[in-house]
Write a protein that holds these residues in place. Structure first.
Motif, PDB file in Angstrom:
ATOM      1  N   SER A 195       0.834  -1.204   0.000  1.00 53.23           N
ATOM      2  CA  SER A 195       0.000   0.000   0.000  1.00 53.23           C
ATOM      3  C   SER A 195       0.871   1.257   0.000  1.00 53.23           C
ATOM      4  N   LYS A 196       2.102   1.109   0.500  1.00 49.57           N
ATOM      5  CA  LYS A 196       2.969   2.285   0.575  1.00 49.57           C
ATOM      6  C   LYS A 196       4.420   1.912   0.341  1.00 49.57           C
ATOM      7  N   LEU A 197       5.137   2.851  -0.234  1.00 44.61           N
ATOM      8  CA  LEU A 197       6.578   2.692  -0.359  1.00 44.61           C
ATOM      9  C   LEU A 197       7.213   3.931   0.287  1.00 44.61           C
ATOM     10  N   PHE A 198       8.101   3.700   1.217  1.00 41.45           N
ATOM     11  CA  PHE A 198       8.784   4.820   1.885  1.00 41.45           C
ATOM     12  C   PHE A 198      10.193   4.986   1.324  1.00 41.45           C
ATOM     13  N   ILE A 199      10.545   6.214   1.006  1.00 39.46           N
ATOM     14  CA  ILE A 199      11.932   6.514   0.677  1.00 39.46           C
ATOM     15  C   ILE A 199      12.475   7.190   1.932  1.00 39.46           C
ATOM     16  N   VAL A 200      13.324   6.467   2.653  1.00 39.59           N
ATOM     17  CA  VAL A 200      13.827   7.005   3.918  1.00 39.59           C
ATOM     18  C   VAL A 200      15.220   7.577   3.646  1.00 39.59           C
ATOM     19  N   THR A 201      15.316   8.887   3.735  1.00 36.51           N
ATOM     20  CA  THR A 201      16.555   9.558   3.329  1.00 36.51           C
ATOM     21  C   THR A 201      17.328  10.052   4.553  1.00 36.51           C
ATOM     22  N   ALA A 202      18.565  10.476   4.298  1.00 39.12           N
ATOM     23  CA  ALA A 202      19.363  11.061   5.372  1.00 39.12           C
ATOM     24  C   ALA A 202      19.375  12.567   5.163  1.00 39.12           C
ATOM     25  N   GLY A 203      18.282  13.219   5.483  1.00 40.72           N
ATOM     26  CA  GLY A 203      18.199  14.668   5.305  1.00 40.72           C
ATOM     27  C   GLY A 203      16.761  15.071   5.057  1.00 40.72           C
ATOM     28  N   ASP A 204      16.524  16.383   5.068  1.00 40.96           N
ATOM     29  CA  ASP A 204      15.156  16.897   4.890  1.00 40.96           C
ATOM     30  C   ASP A 204      14.870  17.185   3.431  1.00 40.96           C
ATOM     31  N   TYR A 205      14.070  16.367   2.805  1.00 41.70           N
ATOM     32  CA  TYR A 205      13.622  16.550   1.419  1.00 41.70           C
ATOM     33  C   TYR A 205      12.133  16.291   1.432  1.00 41.70           C
ATOM     34  N   LEU A 206      11.314  16.742   0.598  1.00 45.22           N
ATOM     35  CA  LEU A 206      11.439  17.757  -0.407  1.00 45.22           C
ATOM     36  C   LEU A 206      11.054  19.095   0.215  1.00 45.22           C
ATOM     37  N   LYS A 207      11.933  20.102   0.023  1.00 42.37           N
ATOM     38  CA  LYS A 207      11.618  21.406   0.585  1.00 42.37           C
ATOM     39  C   LYS A 207      11.542  22.442  -0.529  1.00 42.37           C
ATOM     40  N   LYS A 208      10.743  23.440  -0.238  1.00 38.09           N
ATOM     41  CA  LYS A 208      10.438  24.464  -1.236  1.00 38.09           C
ATOM     42  C   LYS A 208      11.684  25.206  -1.718  1.00 38.09           C
ATOM     43  N   ASP A 209      12.679  25.356  -0.820  1.00 33.76           N
ATOM     44  CA  ASP A 209      13.873  26.093  -1.250  1.00 33.76           C
ATOM     45  C   ASP A 209      14.875  25.193  -1.994  1.00 33.76           C
ATOM     46  N   GLN A 210      14.548  23.913  -2.141  1.00 31.57           N
ATOM     47  CA  GLN A 210      15.475  23.010  -2.837  1.00 31.57           C
ATOM     48  C   GLN A 210      15.146  22.878  -4.324  1.00 31.57           C
ATOM     49  N   ILE A 211      13.885  23.103  -4.671  1.00 29.09           N
ATOM     50  CA  ILE A 211      13.473  22.971  -6.071  1.00 29.09           C
ATOM     51  C   ILE A 211      12.446  24.042  -6.424  1.00 29.09           C
ATOM     52  N   THR A 212      12.334  24.306  -7.714  1.00 30.28           N
ATOM     53  CA  THR A 212      11.299  25.242  -8.153  1.00 30.28           C
ATOM     54  C   THR A 212       9.986  24.463  -8.185  1.00 30.28           C
ATOM     55  N   ILE A 213       8.957  25.038  -7.563  1.00 31.43           N
ATOM     56  CA  ILE A 213       7.684  24.313  -7.495  1.00 31.43           C
ATOM     57  C   ILE A 213       6.563  25.125  -8.142  1.00 31.43           C
ATOM     58  N   PRO A 214       5.555  24.445  -8.664  1.00 31.28           N
ATOM     59  CA  PRO A 214       4.418  25.185  -9.235  1.00 31.28           C
ATOM     60  C   PRO A 214       3.713  25.986  -8.139  1.00 31.28           C
ATOM     61  N   GLU A 215       3.037  27.034  -8.541  1.00 35.40           N
ATOM     62  CA  GLU A 215       2.441  27.975  -7.588  1.00 35.40           C
ATOM     63  C   GLU A 215       1.475  27.318  -6.595  1.00 35.40           C
ATOM     64  N   HIS A 216       0.688  26.347  -7.108  1.00 36.65           N
ATOM     65  CA  HIS A 216      -0.359  25.770  -6.258  1.00 36.65           C
ATOM     66  C   HIS A 216       0.156  24.687  -5.305  1.00 36.65           C
ATOM     67  N   THR A 217       1.461  24.373  -5.358  1.00 40.35           N
ATOM     68  CA  THR A 217       1.995  23.296  -4.506  1.00 40.35           C
ATOM     69  C   THR A 217       1.838  23.674  -3.035  1.00 40.35           C
ATOM     70  N   ARG A 218       1.423  22.691  -2.226  1.00 47.68           N
ATOM     71  CA  ARG A 218       1.201  23.005  -0.819  1.00 47.68           C
ATOM     72  C   ARG A 218       2.400  22.652   0.031  1.00 47.68           C
ATOM     73  N   TYR A 219       2.797  23.597   0.887  1.00 48.82           N
ATOM     74  CA  TYR A 219       3.931  23.343   1.769  1.00 48.82           C
ATOM     75  C   TYR A 219       3.651  23.922   3.147  1.00 48.82           C
ATOM     76  N   THR A 220       4.424  23.459   4.128  1.00 50.04           N
ATOM     77  CA  THR A 220       4.216  23.934   5.498  1.00 50.04           C
ATOM     78  C   THR A 220       4.951  25.252   5.697  1.00 50.04           C
ATOM     79  N   THR A 221       4.772  25.863   6.861  1.00 50.17           N
ATOM     80  CA  THR A 221       5.471  27.133   7.111  1.00 50.17           C
ATOM     81  C   THR A 221       6.988  26.927   7.106  1.00 50.17           C
TER      82      THR A 221
END
Ligand SMILES: CC(C)(COP(=O)(O)OP(=O)(O)OC[C@H]1O[C@@H](n2cnc3c(N)ncnc32)[C@H](O)[C@@H]1OP(=O)(O)O)[C@@H](O)C(=O)NCCC(=O)NCCS
Length: 447
Positions: A195-221
């Protein structure tokens, strides 16, 4: 000394957790864990949480990433790897060391899981074949998944044991191949109907300042991207392929998005990206609505729909804080039940997070009312979506004008195009029912 008891936020978290837990029992989840996570202080906690999941009836499969450790072992033995693009060409002299490195990493998992009193088995669950010659390049002992032995894995999972799949697969004649752990994770997810696949990384991804995102993308504060559907994920890939300077974080984010999209093609419906070095992220992601990572989903995750009687307690619960602030008029369960067909709710993963209603006032006019949005989810466009949905509904009903009565939200409605109007413009019956004690302002949107 007395201690102030504050149950409410805790109770909400417990409710969310129970709601998810009952849904997840018996389901299979694949965890592809990047190697650097195993060397972080969060690893022991992660394994403890895996044990909790198994004990609560979730079927857990672990696919350890191994790349950095294989690099280190090969370097130690003076073996230089050749690459075809980003893919390692595993030579005959390298494959014994690759096997050794892969099993060494798998053993770390066994050790950590034993400490958490949960059984695990490292096994030859993947059959592989060589990648062969690609564009004139012989990939040697680099392989691809041919088959996942699901029967064996299912038997193990039935016993509450965690299967661990190292990044090695064997041919039917017993020849070992180095296979990408991403590929193994997707193949296992597909074969087991995870039902789910987890990608467990060593770091905080995906963040708004790491990639250009479309305007309507939802992110936390904090800038964490909350959710992406396949269309949004594709859009991000397009927005970020314009070249420019190589940026490590951006490349990692894009690789994860591509990974998720290939998982969707393999039939997986949800991929979660979480930071495995931080304590508690798996539980947070699984058992709370806001999660702790990014969820990429191929299925229906959130929607606006009409209400069922069973939604009424949730609706009243969302309205309550606004009623106490005198923003909303108090409604009883009977009031809502009586006008049930007028109400809609905004549902995320099965739980209600906002509501609104559209009452037909006659004379081609409708009243948008009972708008309330869960504060925990504010500024995620949920309120606005409910309003747009109800405006569309009014249009479909052939209405000419939508009215709203507000004491404290006038600025917000103005932003959405509503303009103040006078009581004289209301249909007669609504004019007669106007509450002069409340003195709400009246706003209207012409359709
Ligand atoms: C207004 C409301 C719907 C916003 O919910 P939401 O899910 O956060 O909605 P959105 O995400 O679409 O909008 C949030 C934005 O509106 C702004 N906003 C919220 N309340 C506002 C208000 N009273 N006045 C002006 N702006 C406001 C937020 O600051 C936020 O701005 P940002 O996007 O720049 O961060 C919610 O606060 C609510 O339920 N209020 C009561 C509604 C009401 O008056 N009902 C009775 C009449 S029907």
């Amino acid at each position: 000394m007395s201690v102030k008891e504050t149950f409410s936020p805790r109770i909400n978290v417990i409710r969310e957790a129970f709601a998810y837990q009952s849904r997840f029992t018996g389901s299979t989840m694949i965890f592809k864990i990047d190697f650097p996570v195993t060397t972080s202080s969060g690893f022991q906690y992660l394994m403890k949480d895996m044990a909790l999941l198994v004990n609560s009836g979730i079927r857990v499969v672990i696919v350890p990433g191994c790349k950095e450790w294989i690099d280190a072992v090969l370097l130690d033995h003076n073996i230089v790897s050749e690459y075809s693009g980003s893919e390692r060409i595993t030579s005959e002299s390298a494959i014994p060391f690759v096997e050794m490195a892969a099993f060494n990493v798998a053993t770390r998992y066994m050790t950590a899981l034993s400490a958490s009193r949960v059984d695990a088995v490292v096994g030859n669950f993947a059959r592989a074949r060589g990648r062969g010659v690609i564009n004139g390049v012989d990939m040697k002992y680099t392989g691809t998944v041919d088959k996942i032995f699901t029967q064996a894995m299912r038997r193990i999972l039935d016993m509450g044991v965690i299967p661990i799949l190292p990044c090695i697969g064997w041919s039917p004649t017993g020849k070992p191949y180095n296979v990408s752990s991403n590929e193994i994770a997707i193949a296992a997810a597909e074969a087991l109907g995870a039902s789910k696949l987890f990608i467990v990384t060593a770091g905080d991804y995906l963040k708004k300042d790491q990639i250009t995102i479309p305007e309507h993308t939802r992110y936390t504060t904090e800038g964490r991207i909350l959710r992406l559907n396949p269309r949004e994920a594709e859009e991000i890939l397009l927005l970020n392929t314009s070249g420019g300077e190589t940026n490590n974080d951006r490349e990692k984010c894009l690789a994860m998005i591509r990974f998720a999209l290939s998982a969707f093609s393999g039939g997986v419906e949800r991929v979660h990206i979480i930071n495995g070095c931080e304590e508690g992220t798996v539980l947070n992601e699984l058992f709370t609505n806001l999660g702790a990572g990014t969820m990429l989903y191929a299925d229906e995750h959130e929607a606006i729909r009409g209400i069922h009687s069973s939604d009424i307690p949730d609706i009243l619960h969302i309205m309550e804080p606004l009623v106490r602030q005198d923003i909303l008029v108090r409604r009883s369960a009977e009031d809502v039940q009586k006008n049930k067909d007028d109400y809609v709710v905004y549902v995320i993963d099965g739980s209600v997070h906002a509501c609104g209603a559209l009452h037909d006032l006659g004379d081609g006019q409708a009243e948008l009312a009972a708008l309330a949005s869960d504060k925990t989810y504010s500024s995620m466009n949920i309120g606005r979506r409910i309003v747009y949905y109800l405006i569309e509904k009014a249009r479909d009903m052939g209405m000419k004008r939508v009215l709203v009565f507000t004491t404290k939200t006038q600025d917000w409605f103005e932003l959405l195009g509503f303009r103040e109007t006078s009581i004289d413009t209301l249909p007669r019956q609504r004019r007669e029912n106007y509450n002069y004690k409340r003195m709400s302002k009246i706003f209207a949107l012409n359709l």
